[in-house]
Scaffold this active site. Structure first.
Site, short mmCIF file in Angstrom:
data_model
loop_
_atom_site.label_atom_id
_atom_site.label_comp_id
_atom_site.label_asym_id
_atom_site.label_seq_id
_atom_site.Cartn_x
_atom_site.Cartn_y
_atom_site.Cartn_z
N TYR A 69 0.81 -0.98 0.05
CA TYR A 69 0.04 -0.06 0.05
C TYR A 69 0.94 1.23 0.01
O TYR A 69 0.56 2.32 -0.53
CB TYR A 69 -0.98 0.00 1.21
CG TYR A 69 -2.28 -0.51 0.99
CD1 TYR A 69 -2.36 -1.96 0.54
CD2 TYR A 69 -3.21 -0.01 1.45
CE1 TYR A 69 -3.56 -2.48 0.42
CE2 TYR A 69 -4.69 -0.75 1.31
CZ TYR A 69 -4.72 -1.92 0.82
OH TYR A 69 -5.79 -2.49 0.44
N LYS A 111 3.30 -15.43 1.67
CA LYS A 111 3.63 -16.02 0.36
C LYS A 111 4.91 -16.39 0.17
O LYS A 111 5.64 -15.84 -0.66
CB LYS A 111 2.80 -14.97 -0.55
CG LYS A 111 2.95 -15.80 -1.87
CD LYS A 111 1.71 -16.81 -2.22
CE LYS A 111 1.97 -17.59 -3.49
NZ LYS A 111 0.86 -18.81 -3.83
N ASP A 131 -2.88 -18.02 -0.15
CA ASP A 131 -4.02 -18.87 -0.90
C ASP A 131 -4.43 -19.92 -0.39
O ASP A 131 -5.60 -20.05 -0.19
CB ASP A 131 -3.24 -19.31 -2.43
CG ASP A 131 -2.14 -20.02 -2.20
OD1 ASP A 131 -1.36 -20.05 -1.13
OD2 ASP A 131 -1.47 -20.60 -3.11
N ASP A 191 -6.24 -6.98 3.86
CA ASP A 191 -7.51 -6.42 3.24
C ASP A 191 -8.29 -7.46 2.60
O ASP A 191 -9.57 -7.72 2.70
CB ASP A 191 -6.95 -5.25 2.18
CG ASP A 191 -8.21 -4.73 1.50
OD1 ASP A 191 -9.05 -4.18 2.07
OD2 ASP A 191 -8.05 -4.67 0.23
N ASP A 221 -12.20 -9.23 4.26
CA ASP A 221 -13.43 -9.39 3.59
C ASP A 221 -13.93 -10.96 3.55
O ASP A 221 -15.23 -10.96 3.59
CB ASP A 221 -13.27 -8.95 2.27
CG ASP A 221 -13.60 -7.42 2.01
OD1 ASP A 221 -13.42 -6.60 3.16
OD2 ASP A 221 -14.24 -7.04 1.08
C1 IPM Z 1 -10.52 -1.34 3.89
C2 IPM Z 1 -10.80 -0.83 2.65
C3 IPM Z 1 -9.62 0.38 2.13
C4 IPM Z 1 -8.30 -0.39 2.40
C5 IPM Z 1 -9.79 1.13 1.13
C6 IPM Z 1 -11.00 1.98 1.20
C7 IPM Z 1 -8.68 2.19 1.12
O1 IPM Z 1 -10.89 -1.68 1.81
O2 IPM Z 1 -10.24 -0.60 5.08
O3 IPM Z 1 -10.64 -2.56 4.18
O4 IPM Z 1 -7.98 -0.89 1.17
O5 IPM Z 1 -7.59 -0.80 3.13
MG MG Z 2 -10.87 -3.62 2.40
#
Ligand code: IPM
Ligand code: MG
Length: 363
Positions: A141, A191, A223, A247, A251
């Site tokens: 990032y 990884k 993975d 990240d 999710d």
């Molecule tokens: C998160 C989001 C952010 C990230 C974006 C909005 C910059 O996806 O907080 O997970 O990638 O960190």
């Molecule tokens: Mg995110």
């Protein structure tokens, strides 16, 4: 106690869900004597529209002068064509960096009431209780060099994934400390079969583990970890990983619990923490009053726990949420036949009411 809290609603559903978090914060005054002095700041697309900058200096200063930051979400189609450095998301990234929030805690816990909302079978997800500890101010990032430059074929896009041993050690140490207070298991995700940066990551984490005899360490490739999260999520206690992997995996973890609309987060490291729902700005449902505010409400609970040292109040907020779910109230994202569907604001009101009930019955 009076606490100074910066409130950054941001874009999309951000303002709607943050309003519920604020409601809940204010509802803590009577039962817990917690008073909050709230100050709003601009961030993301809203800040771009008003000032041209996704993180205006005034907002950063406001955050620095506060004890904690309640953050909504940033981004939306309106700003999608801006270059990476000018986008709303950059405001959030700069905030994380400016406040040195190197640790992002994303707990994924399955509420029994929501077991049917998961896309996986109940017997696979029942009892999930894991914590993703994501490194937040390093890795790909932020690594240099980065950018898009001319190249013989046209252009070349570049990002760099890099971690120093110090950056790895500080996030790993936190993961081990947190695991000690949980079930004592850390899964470090990398990884290392391909990336040099991951070889160093694995080496540092392994070395650190030597100082934690009471914590069990396992390494997984990213993975495989993605697969294991879907196959058998209950094997996980604490997952520690880099910015990009975290990240993505957070999710995945969020979806296991029924909806990404449920998951809170805390970003810690410097003197001021940022507390925000894991979900994004959800432009497709923004302004309709149907977004699930529970991720934000639970982020308020994390704020109470980690920034304000008000663990009783934190627990009360979490119980209030559970109670409302047990009573059968659901926002659209986790709706099922037989439940009572409510909107964003109503859900916020229900949590506040449950909070007062719980406090009253506790005497
Ligand atoms: C998160 C989001 C952010 C990230 C974006 C909005 C910059 O996806 O907080 O997970 O990638 O960190
Ligand atoms: Mg995110």
């Amino acid at each position: 106690m009076t606490y100074r809290i910066a409130v950054l609603p941001g874009d999309g559903v951000g303002p709607e869900v943050v309003a519920q978090g604020v409601k809940v914060l204010c509802a803590l005054e009577a039962p817990f004597g917690i008073r909050c002095e709230l100050q709003e700041g601009l961030v993301g697309g809203a800040a771009i529209d008003a000032t041209g900058d996704p993180l205006p200096e005034a907002t950063l200063q406001l955050c620095r002068d506060s004890q904690a930051v309640l953050f909504g979400s940033v981004g939306g189609p309106k700003w999608d064509d801006l270059p990476p450095d000018k986008r709303p998301e950059r405001g959030l990234l700069r905030l994380r960096q400016a406040l040195d929030l190197f640790a992002n805690l994303r707990p994924a816990k399955l509420y029994n009431a929501l077991i049917e909302a998961s896309s996986l079978r109940p017997e696979v997800v029942q009892g999930i209780d894991l914590l993703v500890v994501r490194e937040l101010v390093g890795g790909i990032y932020f690594g240099q060099p980065r950018g898009i430059e001319p190249d013989a074929s046209g252009e070349r896009g570049i990002n760099t994934m890099s971690y120093s041993s110090a950056e790895i050690a500080r996030i790993a140490r936190l993961a081990f400390d947190l695991a000690r207070r949980r079930r004592g298991r850390v899964t470090s995700v990398d990884k290392a079969n391909v990336l040099d940066v991951s070889v160093l990551w694995r080496r540092e984490v392994t070395e650190l583990a030597g100082g934690y005899d009471d914590v069990e360490l396992e390494h997984q490739y990213v993975d495989n970890c993605a697969m294991q999260l879907i196959r058998d999520p209950r094997q996980f206690d604490v997952i520690v990983t880099s910015n990009l992997f975290g990240d993505i995996l957070s999710d995945v973890a969020a979806m296991l619990t029924g909806s990404i609309g449920m998951l809170p987060s805390a970003s810690l490291g410097g003197t001021v923490g940022v507390f925000e729902p894991v979900h994004g700005s959800a432009p497709d449902i923004a302004g309709q009053g149907i977004a699930n505010p529970i991720a934000t409400v639970n982020s308020v609970a994390m704020m109470l726990q980690y920034a304000l040292d008000e663990s009783h109040a934190a627990q009360a907020v979490e119980s209030a949420v559970e109670r409302v779910l047990n009573q059968g109230y659901r926002t659209a994202d986790v709706m099922r036949p037989g439940a009572t569907q409510v909107g964003t604001a109503e859900m916020g009101d229900l949590v506040c009411a449950a909070l007062n009930d719980t406090a009253a019955s506790a005497g």
